[in-house]
Design a protein around this motif. Structure first.
Motif, PDB file in Angstrom:
ATOM      1  N   ILE C  12       2.328   8.532   8.493  1.00  0.00           N
ATOM      2  CA  ILE C  12       2.036   7.098   8.533  1.00  0.00           C
ATOM      3  C   ILE C  12       2.055   6.587   9.974  1.00  0.00           C
ATOM      4  O   ILE C  12       1.211   5.774  10.381  1.00  0.00           O
ATOM      5  CB  ILE C  12       3.018   6.323   7.627  1.00  0.00           C
ATOM      6  CG1 ILE C  12       2.643   6.570   6.159  1.00  0.00           C
ATOM      7  CG2 ILE C  12       3.009   4.834   7.958  1.00  0.00           C
ATOM      8  CD1 ILE C  12       3.469   5.808   5.154  1.00  0.00           C
ATOM      9  N   LYS C  16      -1.094   4.815  11.716  1.00  0.00           N
ATOM     10  CA  LYS C  16      -1.013   3.458  12.294  1.00  0.00           C
ATOM     11  C   LYS C  16      -1.512   3.460  13.736  1.00  0.00           C
ATOM     12  O   LYS C  16      -2.211   2.523  14.160  1.00  0.00           O
ATOM     13  CB  LYS C  16       0.441   2.949  12.255  1.00  0.00           C
ATOM     14  CG  LYS C  16       0.907   2.493  10.893  1.00  0.00           C
ATOM     15  CD  LYS C  16       2.147   1.604  10.986  1.00  0.00           C
ATOM     16  CE  LYS C  16       3.347   2.343  11.540  1.00  0.00           C
ATOM     17  NZ  LYS C  16       4.548   1.492  11.575  1.00  0.00           N
ATOM     18  N   ASN C  36       2.915  11.535  -6.854  1.00  0.00           N
ATOM     19  CA  ASN C  36       3.835  10.396  -6.889  1.00  0.00           C
ATOM     20  C   ASN C  36       4.043   9.840  -5.480  1.00  0.00           C
ATOM     21  O   ASN C  36       4.266  10.600  -4.537  1.00  0.00           O
ATOM     22  CB  ASN C  36       5.185  10.830  -7.471  1.00  0.00           C
ATOM     23  CG  ASN C  36       5.069  11.240  -8.926  1.00  0.00           C
ATOM     24  OD1 ASN C  36       4.686  10.446  -9.777  1.00  0.00           O
ATOM     25  ND2 ASN C  36       5.375  12.506  -9.210  1.00  0.00           N
ATOM     26  N   LEU C  37       4.034   8.512  -5.345  1.00  0.00           N
ATOM     27  CA  LEU C  37       4.136   7.866  -4.036  1.00  0.00           C
ATOM     28  C   LEU C  37       5.426   8.251  -3.303  1.00  0.00           C
ATOM     29  O   LEU C  37       6.512   8.210  -3.875  1.00  0.00           O
ATOM     30  CB  LEU C  37       4.094   6.339  -4.221  1.00  0.00           C
ATOM     31  CG  LEU C  37       3.906   5.507  -2.950  1.00  0.00           C
ATOM     32  CD1 LEU C  37       2.527   5.753  -2.345  1.00  0.00           C
ATOM     33  CD2 LEU C  37       4.069   4.013  -3.254  1.00  0.00           C
ATOM     34  N   VAL C  38       5.292   8.614  -2.033  1.00  0.00           N
ATOM     35  CA  VAL C  38       6.439   8.952  -1.195  1.00  0.00           C
ATOM     36  C   VAL C  38       6.669   7.866  -0.150  1.00  0.00           C
ATOM     37  O   VAL C  38       7.808   7.476   0.108  1.00  0.00           O
ATOM     38  CB  VAL C  38       6.242  10.307  -0.491  1.00  0.00           C
ATOM     39  CG1 VAL C  38       7.395  10.600   0.456  1.00  0.00           C
ATOM     40  CG2 VAL C  38       6.107  11.421  -1.510  1.00  0.00           C
ATOM     41  N   ALA C  39       5.607   7.387   0.468  1.00  0.00           N
ATOM     42  CA  ALA C  39       5.757   6.365   1.501  1.00  0.00           C
ATOM     43  C   ALA C  39       4.486   5.532   1.568  1.00  0.00           C
ATOM     44  O   ALA C  39       3.395   6.013   1.244  1.00  0.00           O
ATOM     45  CB  ALA C  39       6.048   6.999   2.860  1.00  0.00           C
ATOM     46  N   PHE C  40       4.662   4.289   2.018  1.00  0.00           N
ATOM     47  CA  PHE C  40       3.544   3.354   2.074  1.00  0.00           C
ATOM     48  C   PHE C  40       3.792   2.351   3.185  1.00  0.00           C
ATOM     49  O   PHE C  40       4.937   1.963   3.454  1.00  0.00           O
ATOM     50  CB  PHE C  40       3.418   2.608   0.739  1.00  0.00           C
ATOM     51  CG  PHE C  40       2.403   1.488   0.765  1.00  0.00           C
ATOM     52  CD1 PHE C  40       1.051   1.751   0.587  1.00  0.00           C
ATOM     53  CD2 PHE C  40       2.798   0.181   0.997  1.00  0.00           C
ATOM     54  CE1 PHE C  40       0.113   0.720   0.632  1.00  0.00           C
ATOM     55  CE2 PHE C  40       1.869  -0.853   1.048  1.00  0.00           C
ATOM     56  CZ  PHE C  40       0.525  -0.573   0.860  1.00  0.00           C
ATOM     57  N   ALA C  41       2.708   1.917   3.848  1.00  0.00           N
ATOM     58  CA  ALA C  41       2.813   0.849   4.851  1.00  0.00           C
ATOM     59  C   ALA C  41       1.531   0.015   4.849  1.00  0.00           C
ATOM     60  O   ALA C  41       0.425   0.559   4.831  1.00  0.00           O
ATOM     61  CB  ALA C  41       3.043   1.436   6.243  1.00  0.00           C
ATOM     62  N   ARG C  42       1.705  -1.283   4.838  1.00  0.00           N
ATOM     63  CA  ARG C  42       0.565  -2.198   4.984  1.00  0.00           C
ATOM     64  C   ARG C  42       0.703  -2.909   6.319  1.00  0.00           C
ATOM     65  O   ARG C  42       1.663  -3.642   6.544  1.00  0.00           O
ATOM     66  CB  ARG C  42       0.513  -3.211   3.835  1.00  0.00           C
ATOM     67  CG  ARG C  42      -0.585  -4.262   4.000  1.00  0.00           C
ATOM     68  CD  ARG C  42      -1.008  -4.896   2.672  1.00  0.00           C
ATOM     69  NE  ARG C  42       0.115  -5.422   1.936  1.00  0.00           N
ATOM     70  CZ  ARG C  42       0.614  -6.656   2.082  1.00  0.00           C
ATOM     71  NH1 ARG C  42       0.082  -7.489   2.956  1.00  0.00           N
ATOM     72  NH2 ARG C  42       1.637  -7.053   1.369  1.00  0.00           N
ATOM     73  N   MET C  43      -0.248  -2.693   7.207  1.00  0.00           N
ATOM     74  CA  MET C  43      -0.189  -3.308   8.529  1.00  0.00           C
ATOM     75  C   MET C  43      -0.404  -4.819   8.419  1.00  0.00           C
ATOM     76  O   MET C  43      -1.109  -5.291   7.519  1.00  0.00           O
ATOM     77  CB  MET C  43      -1.236  -2.662   9.440  1.00  0.00           C
ATOM     78  CG  MET C  43      -0.950  -1.170   9.674  1.00  0.00           C
ATOM     79  SD  MET C  43      -2.283  -0.292  10.559  1.00  0.00           S
ATOM     80  CE  MET C  43      -2.107  -0.993  12.212  1.00  0.00           C
ATOM     81  N   ASP C  44       0.205  -5.565   9.334  1.00  0.00           N
ATOM     82  CA  ASP C  44       0.126  -7.029   9.274  1.00  0.00           C
ATOM     83  C   ASP C  44      -1.331  -7.489   9.265  1.00  0.00           C
ATOM     84  O   ASP C  44      -2.126  -7.098  10.124  1.00  0.00           O
ATOM     85  CB  ASP C  44       0.852  -7.648  10.479  1.00  0.00           C
ATOM     86  CG  ASP C  44       2.330  -7.276  10.488  1.00  0.00           C
ATOM     87  OD1 ASP C  44       2.854  -6.901   9.411  1.00  0.00           O
ATOM     88  OD2 ASP C  44       2.951  -7.348  11.569  1.00  0.00           O
ATOM     89  N   LEU C  48      -5.126  -7.375   1.262  1.00  0.00           N
ATOM     90  CA  LEU C  48      -4.209  -7.215   0.138  1.00  0.00           C
ATOM     91  C   LEU C  48      -4.774  -6.244  -0.899  1.00  0.00           C
ATOM     92  O   LEU C  48      -4.056  -5.442  -1.485  1.00  0.00           O
ATOM     93  CB  LEU C  48      -3.950  -8.559  -0.547  1.00  0.00           C
ATOM     94  CG  LEU C  48      -3.044  -9.539   0.196  1.00  0.00           C
ATOM     95  CD1 LEU C  48      -2.940 -10.835  -0.593  1.00  0.00           C
ATOM     96  CD2 LEU C  48      -1.668  -8.925   0.410  1.00  0.00           C
ATOM     97  N   LYS C  51      -4.176  -2.322  -0.829  1.00  0.00           N
ATOM     98  CA  LYS C  51      -2.933  -1.638  -1.208  1.00  0.00           C
ATOM     99  C   LYS C  51      -3.224  -0.680  -2.348  1.00  0.00           C
ATOM    100  O   LYS C  51      -2.973   0.523  -2.263  1.00  0.00           O
ATOM    101  CB  LYS C  51      -1.879  -2.653  -1.651  1.00  0.00           C
ATOM    102  CG  LYS C  51      -0.625  -2.010  -2.204  1.00  0.00           C
ATOM    103  CD  LYS C  51       0.245  -2.992  -2.963  1.00  0.00           C
ATOM    104  CE  LYS C  51      -0.379  -3.337  -4.308  1.00  0.00           C
ATOM    105  NZ  LYS C  51       0.525  -4.094  -5.211  1.00  0.00           N
ATOM    106  N   ILE C  55      -3.506   3.648  -2.379  1.00  0.00           N
ATOM    107  CA  ILE C  55      -2.697   4.486  -3.285  1.00  0.00           C
ATOM    108  C   ILE C  55      -3.609   5.305  -4.194  1.00  0.00           C
ATOM    109  O   ILE C  55      -3.405   6.506  -4.380  1.00  0.00           O
ATOM    110  CB  ILE C  55      -1.725   3.608  -4.103  1.00  0.00           C
ATOM    111  CG1 ILE C  55      -0.698   2.940  -3.174  1.00  0.00           C
ATOM    112  CG2 ILE C  55      -1.014   4.431  -5.179  1.00  0.00           C
ATOM    113  CD1 ILE C  55       0.227   1.939  -3.860  1.00  0.00           C
ATOM    114  N   ASN C  89      -6.365   5.949 -15.010  1.00  0.00           N
ATOM    115  CA  ASN C  89      -6.062   4.561 -14.665  1.00  0.00           C
ATOM    116  C   ASN C  89      -6.810   4.069 -13.438  1.00  0.00           C
ATOM    117  O   ASN C  89      -6.349   3.138 -12.756  1.00  0.00           O
ATOM    118  CB  ASN C  89      -4.551   4.355 -14.446  1.00  0.00           C
ATOM    119  CG  ASN C  89      -3.836   4.120 -15.745  1.00  0.00           C
ATOM    120  OD1 ASN C  89      -4.379   3.480 -16.643  1.00  0.00           O
ATOM    121  ND2 ASN C  89      -2.631   4.632 -15.860  1.00  0.00           N
TER     122      ASN C  89
END
Lengths: 132, 132, 132, 132
Positions: C12, C16, C36-44, C48, C51, C55, C89
């Motif tokens: 990540i 970035k 399965n999700l391990v880590a996530f980041a949404r930059m400023d 929206l 997201k 994933i 899904n």
């Protein structure tokens, strides 16, 4: 008349054998006449995303009593069933799902296979469906 | 380390044997270490609604690495995990789901069983889990 | 073998850095071998809606062990996997999702990036995947 | 005013430190003022099922601008918010979710933690929330 678990397991065994002959790793699902899952197997190393696809192929084949690829011909842009995939919590309409009949020709369930090219998927599903 | 299809099918065979001994009809699901379905079987005449319950029991057991009944003790009204069942698209927290370990003690998957009393469900799941 | 949180955070950080170089704002997701999700980041200031897309891109890349854009080539109207996006899904099948391998070549997870053009999304995902 | 990614990552780092001190393995989620995920981390070996729970705790804390455990007191049988967990695609109302404020006292997001006892979950969430 509904498919039995013994029949479903026989189909899965035949499908696994065919998958191995084709050097593929498959997800294999069998549903009954009510489109409810009877048996399922994911071969070691098979795609995770194909679990849901194999089940949806089996469901789709029983929902409409035809091979999934037949539905897909009609669901293309401009086709008479365009985007039918939005129904029933998601259909899969490319090859790999086949209805299963008993000796009297009554549909008693369906098999769905996913994990390789659609040609291989269909060949493995056909091997399973032919095992009865 | 993940469970193999061969191990999962061995577990299902042992669970079916136990279910027959108890004169019950069960839905039996096995998931791998990532909580993804590996194998499933619904015995002839078993409750349709138990398909989803058996899968959710297997998932729940792997999600929290404990027997499903243990989660249920904590999710009662007034308990510390009240209504945890609303997470993960629906948990099942009564007995019948058991984590599965390899010889080194690592969790490699889980089994979930549904179709009778929770005591029978747990007994059948235990027979499956003990087959490895 | 599964990806570790330390590896995911390294990916990540690299993603970035690349996103900033390209003057973009990204959503970045890393899943493990079980999708399965391990880590996530949404930059400023990042979209929206990206997201969920980031994933789903990571999941899709792991579900089929290939770049998401490869799936998209086959899921077009008339293609062999038309409307595969209705499974699991919801898949995302345009570029920005990449499987991640360890030194032995085993797939241990995947990264998904969304927030700009698909070319930028892919470039940022690639920077993340290459950080290990 | 919304939480920044830098703030969210600072909170996750503090929460991870506290989790390690308590000898626990946690899933940690941070949402912004719009209840949208900003950052997430699952520590190695943490429960898979706690991913969704940690995110739902953060969402729940921001949805109602109070600690999740406060909502849970009111959602018990006979309580004024009985079964509120059915709303918003599933709430989690036991401790581990805490709103996050800026220096002016405005709520700018929330943190949710899951992976151990609810006391530990809350302590780790509190460590994260206090890091700003």
């Amino acid at each position: 008349m509904n498919i039995t678990l013994e029949q479903a397991e026989k189909m899965i065994a035949a499908a696994k054998k065919k998958a191995t002959e084709l050097d593929t790793k498959m997800n294999i699902a069998v549903v009954d006449g009510g489109a409810n899952l009877v048996a399922f197997a994911r071969m070691d190393g098979a795609w995770l995303g194909s679990k849901d696809i194999s089940i949806k192929k089996a469901e789709t084949a029983r929902y409409f009593d035809m091979n999934t690829g037949e539905v897909g011909k009609l669901s293309q842009p401009g086709g008479s069933l365009y985007n039918i995939e939005h129904s029933n919590n998601g259909l899969i309409t490319f090859p790999g799902g086949i209805p299963v009949k008993n000796d009297s020709g009554d549909i008693i369930g369906a098999i769905g296979v996913s994990g390789s090219t659609v040609d291989n998927d269909h060949a493995v599903a056909d091997a399973g469906a032919s095992a009865l």
